[in-house]
Each structure stands twice: as structure tokens, then as C-alpha cells.
Scaffold this motif. Structure first.
Motif, PDB file in Angstrom:
ATOM      1  N   GLY A  81       0.784  -1.230   0.000  1.00  0.00           N
ATOM      2  CA  GLY A  81       0.000   0.000   0.000  1.00  0.00           C
ATOM      3  C   GLY A  81       0.813   1.275   0.000  1.00  0.00           C
ATOM      4  N   VAL A  82       2.142   1.158  -0.184  1.00  0.00           N
ATOM      5  CA  VAL A  82       3.010   2.349  -0.148  1.00  0.00           C
ATOM      6  C   VAL A  82       3.647   2.547  -1.520  1.00  0.00           C
ATOM      7  N   THR A  83       3.580   3.777  -2.046  1.00  0.00           N
ATOM      8  CA  THR A  83       4.234   4.129  -3.304  1.00  0.00           C
ATOM      9  C   THR A  83       5.366   5.104  -3.019  1.00  0.00           C
ATOM     10  N   LEU A  84       6.581   4.675  -3.363  1.00  0.00           N
ATOM     11  CA  LEU A  84       7.767   5.529  -3.232  1.00  0.00           C
ATOM     12  C   LEU A  84       8.127   6.071  -4.609  1.00  0.00           C
ATOM     13  N   THR A  85       8.325   7.355  -4.704  1.00  0.00           N
ATOM     14  CA  THR A  85       8.807   7.961  -5.946  1.00  0.00           C
ATOM     15  C   THR A  85      10.187   8.539  -5.668  1.00  0.00           C
ATOM     16  N   LEU A  86      11.217   7.848  -6.148  1.00  0.00           N
ATOM     17  CA  LEU A  86      12.600   8.249  -5.888  1.00  0.00           C
ATOM     18  C   LEU A  86      13.014   9.361  -6.836  1.00  0.00           C
ATOM     19  N   GLN A  87      13.693  10.371  -6.286  1.00  0.00           N
ATOM     20  CA  GLN A  87      14.049  11.540  -7.096  1.00  0.00           C
ATOM     21  C   GLN A  87      15.530  11.891  -7.049  1.00  0.00           C
ATOM     22  N   LYS A  88      16.255  11.363  -6.066  1.00  0.00           N
ATOM     23  CA  LYS A  88      17.658  11.746  -5.928  1.00  0.00           C
ATOM     24  C   LYS A  88      18.424  10.638  -5.214  1.00  0.00           C
ATOM     25  N   VAL A  89      19.704  10.499  -5.598  1.00  0.00           N
ATOM     26  CA  VAL A  89      20.584   9.544  -4.925  1.00  0.00           C
ATOM     27  C   VAL A  89      20.996  10.131  -3.580  1.00  0.00           C
ATOM     28  N   SER A  90      21.070   9.289  -2.573  1.00  0.00           N
ATOM     29  CA  SER A  90      21.442   9.747  -1.232  1.00  0.00           C
ATOM     30  C   SER A  90      22.885  10.240  -1.193  1.00  0.00           C
ATOM     31  N   ALA A  91      23.137  11.166  -0.327  1.00  0.00           N
ATOM     32  CA  ALA A  91      24.504  11.662  -0.124  1.00  0.00           C
ATOM     33  C   ALA A  91      25.364  10.554   0.488  1.00  0.00           C
ATOM     34  N   ARG A  92      26.669  10.718   0.404  1.00  0.00           N
ATOM     35  CA  ARG A  92      27.600   9.742   0.958  1.00  0.00           C
ATOM     36  C   ARG A  92      28.317  10.317   2.175  1.00  0.00           C
ATOM     37  N   ASP A  93      28.632   9.420   3.140  1.00  0.00           N
ATOM     38  CA  ASP A  93      29.380   9.877   4.310  1.00  0.00           C
ATOM     39  C   ASP A  93      30.877   9.792   4.032  1.00  0.00           C
ATOM     40  N   THR A  94      31.682  10.028   5.037  1.00  0.00           N
ATOM     41  CA  THR A  94      33.140  10.045   4.855  1.00  0.00           C
ATOM     42  C   THR A  94      33.691   8.683   4.464  1.00  0.00           C
ATOM     43  N   ASN A  95      32.934   7.619   4.729  1.00  0.00           N
ATOM     44  CA  ASN A  95      33.350   6.266   4.347  1.00  0.00           C
ATOM     45  C   ASN A  95      32.738   5.838   3.016  1.00  0.00           C
ATOM     46  N   ASN A  96      32.145   6.809   2.312  1.00  0.00           N
ATOM     47  CA  ASN A  96      31.504   6.584   1.016  1.00  0.00           C
ATOM     48  C   ASN A  96      30.278   5.674   1.110  1.00  0.00           C
ATOM     49  N   ALA A  97      29.698   5.592   2.285  1.00  0.00           N
ATOM     50  CA  ALA A  97      28.458   4.825   2.458  1.00  0.00           C
ATOM     51  C   ALA A  97      27.270   5.773   2.297  1.00  0.00           C
ATOM     52  N   PRO A  98      26.181   5.299   1.672  1.00  0.00           N
ATOM     53  CA  PRO A  98      25.014   6.174   1.500  1.00  0.00           C
ATOM     54  C   PRO A  98      24.389   6.535   2.846  1.00  0.00           C
ATOM     55  N   VAL A  99      23.998   7.797   2.980  1.00  0.00           N
ATOM     56  CA  VAL A  99      23.381   8.280   4.216  1.00  0.00           C
ATOM     57  C   VAL A  99      21.880   8.009   4.149  1.00  0.00           C
ATOM     58  N   ALA A 100      21.385   7.217   5.092  1.00  0.00           N
ATOM     59  CA  ALA A 100      19.963   6.844   5.092  1.00  0.00           C
ATOM     60  C   ALA A 100      19.107   7.952   5.687  1.00  0.00           C
ATOM     61  N   THR A 101      17.877   8.038   5.194  1.00  0.00           N
ATOM     62  CA  THR A 101      16.883   8.944   5.770  1.00  0.00           C
ATOM     63  C   THR A 101      15.729   8.105   6.300  1.00  0.00           C
ATOM     64  N   SER A 102      14.931   8.652   7.180  1.00  0.00           N
ATOM     65  CA  SER A 102      13.832   7.879   7.768  1.00  0.00           C
ATOM     66  C   SER A 102      12.566   7.987   6.915  1.00  0.00           C
ATOM     67  N   LEU A 103      11.893   6.867   6.787  1.00  0.00           N
ATOM     68  CA  LEU A 103      10.616   6.773   6.089  1.00  0.00           C
ATOM     69  C   LEU A 103       9.563   6.353   7.107  1.00  0.00           C
ATOM     70  N   ASN A 104       8.558   7.193   7.296  1.00  0.00           N
ATOM     71  CA  ASN A 104       7.525   6.920   8.292  1.00  0.00           C
ATOM     72  C   ASN A 104       6.159   6.761   7.631  1.00  0.00           C
ATOM     73  N   ILE A 105       5.468   5.699   8.007  1.00  0.00           N
ATOM     74  CA  ILE A 105       4.096   5.472   7.568  1.00  0.00           C
ATOM     75  C   ILE A 105       3.225   5.503   8.818  1.00  0.00           C
ATOM     76  N   SER A 106       2.372   6.477   8.917  1.00  0.00           N
ATOM     77  CA  SER A 106       1.533   6.619  10.111  1.00  0.00           C
ATOM     78  C   SER A 106       0.080   6.805   9.705  1.00  0.00           C
ATOM     79  N   ARG A 107      -0.797   6.429  10.617  1.00  0.00           N
ATOM     80  CA  ARG A 107      -2.224   6.539  10.336  1.00  0.00           C
ATOM     81  C   ARG A 107      -2.647   7.999  10.310  1.00  0.00           C
ATOM     82  N   ASP A 108      -3.365   8.375   9.273  1.00  0.00           N
ATOM     83  CA  ASP A 108      -3.855   9.747   9.128  1.00  0.00           C
ATOM     84  C   ASP A 108      -5.350   9.766   9.439  1.00  0.00           C
ATOM     85  N   THR A 109      -5.660  10.198  10.638  1.00  0.00           N
ATOM     86  CA  THR A 109      -7.063  10.225  11.063  1.00  0.00           C
ATOM     87  C   THR A 109      -7.640  11.633  11.055  1.00  0.00           C
TER      88      THR A 109
END
Length: 685
Positions: free
Chosen positions: A268-296
């Protein structure tokens, strides 16, 4: 004697005033009828106002009658530049980490330069297929590269003849197919080039273009073969952008998808990706949080509006039906049965229990109640708690809804005949697709030779294909050839027009190719209708092989239900209840709780009141009949008054004449007496 034509001239009486006063007394019944007519008109207008208030209230009720509104969720990304997220009603609340390492892109090719858009391109046919190109470039041996046909994408063939053998004609012929490839012409300064782009991104949508050039050479750089592009062979077009998948990590799990719009990772979730994540000093991608919450918030606002609208409606009714004992003033509809009947119907609807199909039985369970003045009140905290813990059951409290206990059963719809309750679902035979297995063939490389074993024709779901030609060549595995067969069948224009498609696979255990329709039910069928001379030996397909699917068979609430594909429609208490059954085994499929919530019931009640034969319309029709009767009575009284006035005037006219005659006689006698007196006086002298 001259006749008297003006009333009162003969008698000296003010006859017109006398008649006017007499007619005023005679007209009192007509005045009463006119007052009744005004009262009826005023009541019709008042009921019109009531209809407007009821319609406004119904509009607010309708905003609560859709079950999907109660199960809404919202998604958000902490880094909003990475993309967007949207949710459907079947999404589940949760929190995740997301890191994007690559965006998906479509395969793009360009042609050589042409002098003009009308430059000739040759004649013949062009076939475009989609698939996955695996470049083994690191091995240094191009012979190791592979191209696997995407069986889910139909192949398309474009015919180029004397009517469209220009660069513009070729572009238009490709675009007219609307089959997954977009063609454009650009002027890059050196000339005009044809650009071809797969409409869908992803590795599995790389382009393979083969030609049947009318000049007899399908690989040179003259004629139509200039547009050939075989990832493993002739490449007369130049690649400007390779096809690639979107690559990302969700909670550390590596995922690859063909599109930047991802719909099948989280339910039930649609993600539309628009940009590659930034990299940290170890060249690992920096993760961001994705939250799915009930909208009442939307539901809460709708319930608040519902309460407000109900109270506004009550206020409107009171304004039309009040009675003030201090000054004896009253509303236009005070004591009118239409008010009593309407209030009784609405209160009865709101006070009914919902039955076994619903967890919540009363509005009070979610914070909606009534004060001592009859106004509706809302406990927002209680409502919010119910929405947070049992959103499906809040939906059932207000809307028409079906809640299933088995994920293989989905509520589709119901009818007015469907009764509320909890119904068991039992499946004795799940729906199947029309399918068949061919004869056994060797599990190894298979060669398709033009004019030998490359042709077949099929019928799918009642639609017949044209002649289907497989691409010549050696297929490393039967699975690769199965993808080629599926691609070519699903690319057939006749089948596409009929919305018919198949799935073709190779069963390594039985050693047979298998073909099935993509539809379920008794209307689903697939059959081989023609083959090439050696097709049977190569593929195991022979004319007349085929199979027909079956509809789902089962019961709802123990009553036989009607199957149509995967949809089961109930009878008895479950009359009109439609369920989709996606399971593929027989057995018990749990229960479905069907309810008609208060919003749905109120909507039906109000609709009934506002209908052409409903309470308000009937009252208006009754008042109009009263007006008609009053009008008829008024006409009768008016005619009677006209007759009375004529009679009065005739009587006074006769009186005038009689008095005038008497006055004339009196004058004559007076004159005669005077003459006699004069004669008598003269004789005495």
C-alpha cells in the motif's frame, strides 16, 4: 317615462356603497379561502427550506459513508529531496530507513544523421523487443554477454512501405503503436536524428531492434537496417543512455526495481525516488527515515462536520416548528406531521443497533452522543482512541463495509438486499485460468529457424491472434524461449485490442512448455490454432491443444454463491455481497463481517425522505392538492358572489324604478291638487 340607468338616481340612495358593504359580508368565505391558500403557499416554501437543510445534512453524511476514508495513512520522508511517498488504504503503519544508491533510467538510442526529416529510410519491417542485457564486460569476452527477452512486454512490429518510408513516417509509425517505445526527431546541428526511448525504465526494458530490410541485407548501414540494434550483434544505432534499475536499501535490505516509482516493496506504499542519497566520509550512503503513520485527521474533521451539520439541521427544524407559549407565536410547520415523521425517522435510525456485522454498536462508543436539548456532542479524545486502535471497526460504524478475517478474501461491494451480519466463507473450488501443457521437449538449447519452427497462432479468451513469428536464433534455455513466445503472443495487435494476454513458462520437472490465460474463470481459455511445420517437434505445441478455466465455487453464510472468475456473489442473507477470492486451495476462508453504518443508514433515510415519493414530496403534493381544491372552491364562491351582486343590483334597480314611479306619481298628484286648489279659490271669488 324615461328609464333609470344609474343606481340611486331614482331613489336618491347611495346604492353602490350599500351593495359594496353587502358584498363585503358575502365575501367572507372567499377571504377565508384566500387565507388558507396563503398558508399553504407559506408551508410549501417552509418545506422547501427544510429540503435544503436536509440536503446539506445529507452532504455531510455522505462524507462519512466511504469505508476507505477511515483507513487512510500518510507517509513522509525526513529528507524530502530524496523523493515522495504516498499511501493506499491497505498500507501498514511503520518506520524504516531508506538509502538510494542509483535511480532507474530508460534505454535510449539515436540514429545516424539524416539531411532532412523527409529523408528516405528504406522499406521493410522493424521488430522491437524488450529484455535484459547482461554485459559481461569484465571477462573481456563479448561472447559471454546475454540478452534475455522480457516476456511481460509484447513485441511490436512496424511495417514501412512507400507511404511512410521517411524519417518522419518512421517516427509516426513507431509512436502509433503506443507499445512502449517513444520516437522523436532532433536536429543536433549536423543533421536530423531519430531518437528511440523505452517508455519504461529498468534493465528488463532494454531495446532490441531487428529489421527485415527490403534491400535484402538486414545488418548493413543502408536502408531500414540502419535502425537495427541487437545488444549481442549488429548495433547500427548508438546507445545514449543505458537501461538501469533503481537501487536502494530499505532497513539495510538491498532492493533493485525497474522504476523510480516503487509500489511493491511495502504494502500500500508508493515511493517515488528523485535523488541519490549523499555519501558519508566512508563513502556509504546516508539513510533517511521513512515513516508510515495513520492519518485520522480527515475522518476526525468529517465527524466534527457531521456533528455540526446535524445541530445546524436541528436548529433549522426548530425555526420552522417552534411554539412560544408566552406570546403564542409559532413556526410555519408547528404541529405539522411532516416534522414529527422526519424527526421520528432520523432518531430511529440513530438509535438502532448495527447488528453482528459491526464491533461498535452505537455512536456513543466513539464519543458521539446527545445532550438534554437534543443536540449532538462529540468527545474527540474517545473518537481518536477508536480511530487509532480499530479503524476498520470505526469505518463499519459509519459506512457500508465488509471486514474479512482471511487475507485471501476481499470485500468488493454489496446491494440494498444484503443483510448485515457475520458470514462464513467456504471455497470448494478456487477459480482457475485457462491453461494447457505441451508435449515434452528437451531441456537444453533450442534453435528457432525462420520458416521452419518459428510460427504459431493462438486463441485467447475468445480472441484469435494473427500469425506470430518467433525471432530466429539459438535460445540457451527453454525458459529464455518461453519469454520469447510470451512476448510475441502478447505483442499481437488483435489480442491486445481484445485485452487478452498469456503467461508462458517452461516446467523443468515435466519438460513441457505451459501456457495460460491471464484471466480467471469460465471465460478464460487458451488454444493453439496453427503452427509451423516443425513447431510441434520443437515446442511441443500442436493444433487444438488448449484449456478452459473455471469460476470460483463456494458458499457465503452456508448458502450457494455465484462465481464469476475470482468474484463470489452471495445469496440469501448475503444476497448481492461480492467478494474476491484469491486463494488457490479449497477450504474454509474465515468470515466477513458486513455492516451498514450510521452514515449509510442516515443517507438511505434522507434519500427516502427527499425522493419523488418520499415524505417531503408527498407533503408538498398534498399542499398543492389543497391549493387546487381551494382554487376550485374560490372559483365557485366567486361565481356565486357575482350572481349575488347581480341580484342585489337588479333588486336595487327595481327599487329605484319603483321609487321613481312613486315620486313621479306624487309629483303629478301634487300638481293636480294644486290646480284643484287654485280652481276652488277662483270659484269663491
Amino acid at each position: 317615462m324615461a328609464s333609470i340607468t344609474s343606481s340611486g338616481l331614482g331613489s336618491g340612495l347611495n346604492v353602490n356603497d350599500i351593495i359594496s358593504q353587502l358584498m363585503e359580508i358575502e365575501s367572507q368565505p372567499l377571504t377565508k379561502l384566500q387565507d388558507k391558500a396563503k398558508e399553504a403557499q407559506a408551508k410549501i416554501s417552509a418545506i422547501g427550506t427544510l429540503q435544503g437543510a436536509l440536503s446539506t445534512f445529507q452532504g455531510r453524511v455522505l462524507s462519512l459513508s466511504s469505508a476507505s476514508a477511515y483507513k487512510s495513512l500518510k507517509g513522509s520522508l525526513a529528507d524530502t529531496t530524496i523523493g515522495t511517498v504516498s499511501t493506499a488504504v491497505n498500507a501498514q503503519a511503520g518506520s524504516y530507513s531508506l538509502a538510494v544508491t542509483q535511480l532507474a533510467q530508460a534505454h535510449k538510442l539515436k540514429s545516424q544523421s539524416f539531411s532532412s526529416v523527409n529523408a528516405p529510410v528504406g522499406t521493410g519491417s522493424m521488430t522491437i523487443q524488450f529484455g535484459t542485457y547482461d554485459d559481461k564486460g569484465t571477462s573481456g569476452n563479448a561472447a559471454d554477454d546475454t540478452f534475455e527477452v522480457n516476456g511481460d512486454k509484447g513485441a511490436l512490429t512496424i511495417e514501412i512501405d512507400s507511404t511512410n518510408n521517411t524519417l518522419t513516417g518512421l517516427r509516426d509509425a513507431i509512436n502509433a503503436k503506443k507499445a512502449g517505445v517513444t520516437a522523436t526527431i532532433v536536429n543536433d546541428g549536423s543533421g536530423y536524428r531519430l531518437l528511440l526511448s523505452s517508455s519504461d525504465s529498468g534493465k528488463a526494458n532494454s531495446l532490441k531492434i531487428t529489421t527485415d530490410d527490403a534491400d535484402g541485407n538486414d545488418t548493413d548501414t543502408a536502408g531500414l537496417s540502419r535502425f537495427s540494434y541487437d545488444p549481442l550483434g549488429t548495433k547500427n544505432l548508438t546507445q545514449t543512455q543505458a537501461a538501469q534499475n533503481a537501487e536502494f536499501q530499505l532497513d539495510g535490505i538491498a532492493i533493485s526495481k525497474s522504476s523510480n516509482t516503487v509500489t511493491d516493496v511495502l504494502q500500500g506504499v508508493t515511493l517515488t525516488l528523485q535523488k541519490v542519497s549523499a555519501r558519508d566520509t566512508n563513502n556509504a550512503p546516508v539513510a533517511t527515515s521513512l515513516n508510515i503513520s495513520r492519518d485520522t485527521s480527515g475522518v476526525k474533521t468529517a465527524v466534527e462536520d457531521f456533528v455540526k451539520s446535524y445541530n445546524e439541521f436541528v436548529k433549522s427544524v426548530e425555526g420552522l416548528s417552534f411554539y412560544n407559549k408566552d406570546d403564542n407565536s409559532a413556526g410555519l410547520l408547528n404541529g405539522d406531521y411532516v416534522i414529527r415523521s422526519m424527526q421520528s425517522s432520523i432518531r430511529s435510525t440513530l438509535n438502532q443497533g448495527l447488528g453482528s456485522g459491526s464491533y461498535y454498536q452505537s455512536l456513543g462508543a466513539v464519543g458521539v452522543s446527545f445532550d438534554d436539548k437534543g443536540n449532538m456532542t462529540l468527545d474527540s479524545t474517545k473518537l481518536q482512541k477508536a480511530l487509532d486502535t480499530r479503524p476498520e471497526d470505526v469505518a463499519s460504524l459509519f459506512a457500508v463495509n465488509g471486514v474479512t478475517s482471511d487475507a485471501r478474501v476481499s470485500y468488493v461491494s454489496s446491494t440494498a438486499a444484503t443483510q448485515v451480519g457475520s458470514f462464513g466463507v467456504s471455497i470448494s473450488s478456487p477459480a482457475t485460468r485457462g491453461n494447457f501443457s505441451g508435449l515434452a521437449v528437451a531441456n537444453g538449447p533450442i534453435t528457432i529457424a525462420e520458416g521452419d519452427n518459428d510460427m504459431l497462432m493462438v486463441a485467447v479468451d475468445g480472441a484469435s491472434s494473427g500469425q506470430i513469428k518467433l525471432s530466429p536464433g539459438s535460445y540457451a534455455t527453454p525458459a529464455a524461449l518461453a519469454a520469447e513466445i510470451q512476448s510475441k503472443i502478447n505483442g499481437d495487435s488483435r489480442l491486445k485490442d481484445a485485452n487478452a494476454a498469456v503467461t508462458v513458462s517452461y516446467n523443468a520437472t515435466s519438460g513441457k512448455f505451459e501456457m495460460s490465460s491471464n484471466k480467471y474463470g469460465a471465460k478464460s481459455n487458451v488454444q493453439i490454432t496453427a503452427t509451423g511445420s516443425a513447431t510441434e517437434a520443437t515446442l511441443g505445441f500442436k493444433v487444438a491443444q488448449g484449456g478452459t478455466g473455471s469460476d470460483v465455487v463456494g458458499t457465503i453464510n452456508g448458502e450457494p454463491a455465484k462465481g464469476d472468475g475470482q468474484v463470489l456473489t452471495g445469496s440469501g442473507k448475503a444476497e448481492g455481497l461480492k467478494l474476491t477470492i484469491t486463494g488457490d486451495t479449497a477450504g474454509e476462508y474465515g468470515t466477513i463481517g458486513f455492516s451498514r453504518g450510521f452514515a449509510s443508514k442516515l443517507d438511505q433515510t434522507v434519500t427516502s425522505m427527499l425522493s419523488d415519493n418520499g415524505l417531503l414530496r408527498s407533503r408538498i403534493d398534498g399542499l398543492n392538492r389543497d391549493l387546487k381544491n381551494i382554487g376550485a372552491q374560490g372559483n365557485t364562491v366567486t361565481r356565486r358572489l357575482e350572481d349575488i351582486e347581480k341580484r342585489y343590483r337588479a333588486q336595487f334597480t327595481a327599487l329605484d324604478v319603483q321609487i321613481a314611479t312613486m315620486n313621479s306619481t306624487s309629483t303629478y298628484l301634487s300638481q293636480q291638487l294644486s290646480m284643484l286648489n287654485n280652481l276652488a279659490s277662483g270659484n269663491k271669488k
